[in-house]
Design a protein around this motif. Sequence first.
Motif, PDB file in Angstrom:
ATOM      1  N   LEU A   1     -32.326 -38.069  11.495  1.00 25.38           N
ATOM      2  CA  LEU A   1     -33.637 -37.448  11.323  1.00 25.38           C
ATOM      3  C   LEU A   1     -34.643 -37.895  12.357  1.00 25.38           C
ATOM      4  CD1 LEU A   1     -33.843 -37.449   7.448  1.00 25.38           C
ATOM      5  CD2 LEU A   1     -33.795 -35.476   8.950  1.00 25.38           C
TER       6      LEU A   1
ATOM      7  N   ALA B   1     -37.434 -35.472  13.740  1.00 25.87           N
ATOM      8  CA  ALA B   1     -37.587 -34.327  12.844  1.00 25.87           C
ATOM      9  C   ALA B   1     -39.073 -34.081  12.573  1.00 25.87           C
ATOM     10  CB  ALA B   1     -36.856 -34.595  11.532  1.00 25.87           C
TER      11      ALA B   1
ATOM     12  N   LEU C   1     -31.723 -29.372   9.345  1.00 19.55           N
ATOM     13  CA  LEU C   1     -31.917 -30.673   9.980  1.00 19.55           C
ATOM     14  C   LEU C   1     -30.706 -31.560   9.717  1.00 19.55           C
ATOM     15  CD1 LEU C   1     -35.667 -31.189   9.077  1.00 19.55           C
ATOM     16  CD2 LEU C   1     -34.704 -30.693  11.312  1.00 19.55           C
TER      17      LEU C   1
END
Lengths: 363, 295, 277
Positions: free
Chosen positions: A273, A276, A357
Amino acid sequence: MASVTLETLRRVFPDGTVGLHGLSLDIADGEFLTFLGPSGSGKTTTLRMIAGLEHPTSGVIRFGARRVETLSPADRNVAMVFQNYALYPHMTVRRNLEYPLRKRRVPAAERETRIAEVTALLQIGALLDRRPRQLSGGQQQRVALGRAMVRPSDVFLLDEPLSNLDAELRAHMRAELIQLHRTLNRTMIYVTHDQMEAMTMSSRIAVLSQGRLQQAATPHEIYHAPANRFVATFVGSPAMNMLAGSLEQRGDFLCFVSPHITIPLPARRRAELQGAPAAVIAGIRPDDLRFTGGDGEARVSVVERAGHEAVVWLTLGAQRLVARAPADTRAQAGDHGTLCVEGGKVHLFGAEDQARLIGPCPA
Amino acid sequence: MLEPQRRDQALGMALLAPTVLLFALLIFYPVAQSLFLSLHRVSTLTLRTQWIGLANFRALFADPAFRISFINTLIWTVSAVSLQLVLGVGVALLLNGRLVGRSAARGLLLFPYLLPTAVAVLVWRWLFNDLYGLINYALMSIGLISAPVPWLSQSPNAMITVILVGTWKFFPFVVIAVLARLQSIPESLYEAARIDGAGRWAQFWDITLPQLAGVLSVVILLRSIWDFKEFDLIYLMTGGGPGISTQTLPILVYRQAFQLLNFGRGAAVAVTMFGFMLLFFAVHVWVTRRREVEA
Amino acid sequence: MRRGTVGFALYNLLVWALVLAVVFPLLWMISTALKPNDETFAIPPTLIPAHPTLEQFRRLLVETPFITYFLNSVIVGVCTTLLVIVVAVAGAYGLVRFRFPGRTLIAHLVLFTYMLPAVVLLLPLYLTISAIGLANSLLGLVIAYTTFALPFALWLLRSFIAGIPVELEQAAMIDGAGRIRAFIEVVLPQALPGIISTALFSFVLSWNEYLYALVFINVDDRKTLPPGVLTMLNQNQNVEWALLMAASVLMSVPVLVCFAFLQKHLTRGFGAGSVKG
């Protein structure tokens, strides 16, 4: 027998609407590929362009190495099963089956053999002398399949063939089609809006929405690693729960935070992540959401019991959620309780581009 | 008070009573009267009738004029229906393609059918006029003919002219009926045929024609019945002439009854025509019954 | 054939040329009606009048009984239509929605009378109408016209009413309406477009009729248009074609007006052969 290659296939309708925005896809020889999507997604348009019933505005279609996008349907050597079967009403079943062979000037002896093979495979021998209007929906469908199968074709196309059948027959025919694919070993391209059909029968699924390809992958990948929010909600029933929120650091944990819900994410996901966006959407499959009755902010609105399982519809603040529960659950409308989900099972999508994601952790 | 079912029946019959009454007075009674008159000699002055049995019919069938009228009727009916059919189906097929302004074209094509026959006859008699008509002028200027053709005053020209005008007047009916059917043939049938390898001709033969079979049988039957009993067009174009070369049975009835004032004989022709209509009717019922069974 | 190709253009050209050819006689009719007498007989004939004039129309309305004929046609047409519609609406409803002994027989009879030649009825009808003193009267003509207008209207209205779902009346009856009430308040409004179409068709049939009008009426001031205008044809040695064409134009106008209203309904009813040939 051929592979099918679509290169930036584009279709603009005479009134200006864009049916297909440049689709590129490779379909392997012998594959069962399903174009899945809601109406208007471009799936039928794509199929008809492969068949030669419509011409692309631009782009290339190849069968193997052969370019076919300018050829007439007869020259492409395809076979097609139509949604309403399109059986020739004034001909008997036998003549319907013979028709493609006659048009290709196949000699009588060979015609007999091919028809015998097909009738045995589909078990329509008893129907040969009847007219289409004397057949039931399921019988007509088999005859339509038979007519498509009777010639050796490069590609076998099916346009929502099961949509006019009742539920029980549909389930039965799904199994038959899978068997058929194995026996014939031909490239089959299937169009449907029913995700159950797509999931059970296909080697690969190409999900379309509004003329664009969303994802082309195996059913397993589509289900467990949907490429974006559309695919995630389209496949799977009841649909995946979607929660808007943000990613925040809470102490040692990276968490997904939305009103009433905070989900800590496992550490191993933190690396994926990096970079992100802060605003994200969390997707939770109903099977992964667990409801426990008692004190809590979640409230049960409806419980659907279907014998072998139960589906619990909940409200959490302003949010509606749905969870699967065992058939003997004691939850009832009006009950309060808590919800929990494993952080590793959560899908995350960017709030802006709706793209994935991260997917759930492998078990 | 009657029970509901009986009340229903009574109501149904009451609704139909005016119709039945009018039919009885204005149709069945006159038909019976025709039959009656055909078996009598009728004095025009006194309207007194004298039974002569089948004498009128015997005289009729022996009369060469009757035979000629009958043959003329056959020639007219068969030719007109055939031409109406061929032209009608052809135009319907043409209209079924990707035509700009199809409904306008269809509307315009209906004009001949809707016009009063009197108007159609006036226009065509003017067009076919020997000396000043446009048709003779046009044909002469292209060089197809060297002298004006007497279209209506010579035989066999007159019958041919009448058939042509009759075709123009009535073929739109065929167009509309066939076109409506053509437009309801599912496109997927043609698509399946294309995929199966059928070319344009095969598609027409294997799909279009069988789908048209039903509508065509009805159209042929109706046009035959209506052309068979047509009076206005032929009478107004030629009066049955020259001589009796275009005289059909309906014109013969009119002549006998209202020009020669031979009521009995006129009625006999009428009754003969009535016999033919019964035949046509039986065929119509049989054809519609068969189609309903197949559907 | 795709849009924008040469084939597409040629096809459209061909078909529209054909339509023009079929309609040409009517264009010629209008053209001639606008010509003065000397131009009418000029050789070579002119397609578009060189000296267009409304003189023929003026003469028609002023010097001939045309207006009288026109009014007679209107009266006969309207009266026939009214009478036939009232009887046929009731009859069609009875045929479609009710079961009673003799129903199929009556249905067959309706079909059969629709096919009867006018000549078969001509003589006896003439004798009957004369006998009751209605010879040479418009009323007598109206009565005679019901012989073909009524079966035709019944045929048309039958299919219109059959096309109205019976559930509508059933719902009304469950709500407490009797059969007649249900008919008037539910079916009639639904059938209105069909009734209007049938009325217009009926009017056109009556307007165009020649034979009965010829035989039943001998007095010039009661004549209707078709026989009236055609006697003008046979009256003189020198036929006044331009005048006749003007009469033709005016005779056709009401028909074309009715037709404009009927446009939508024509294709639906035609499949079953609903218009008399």
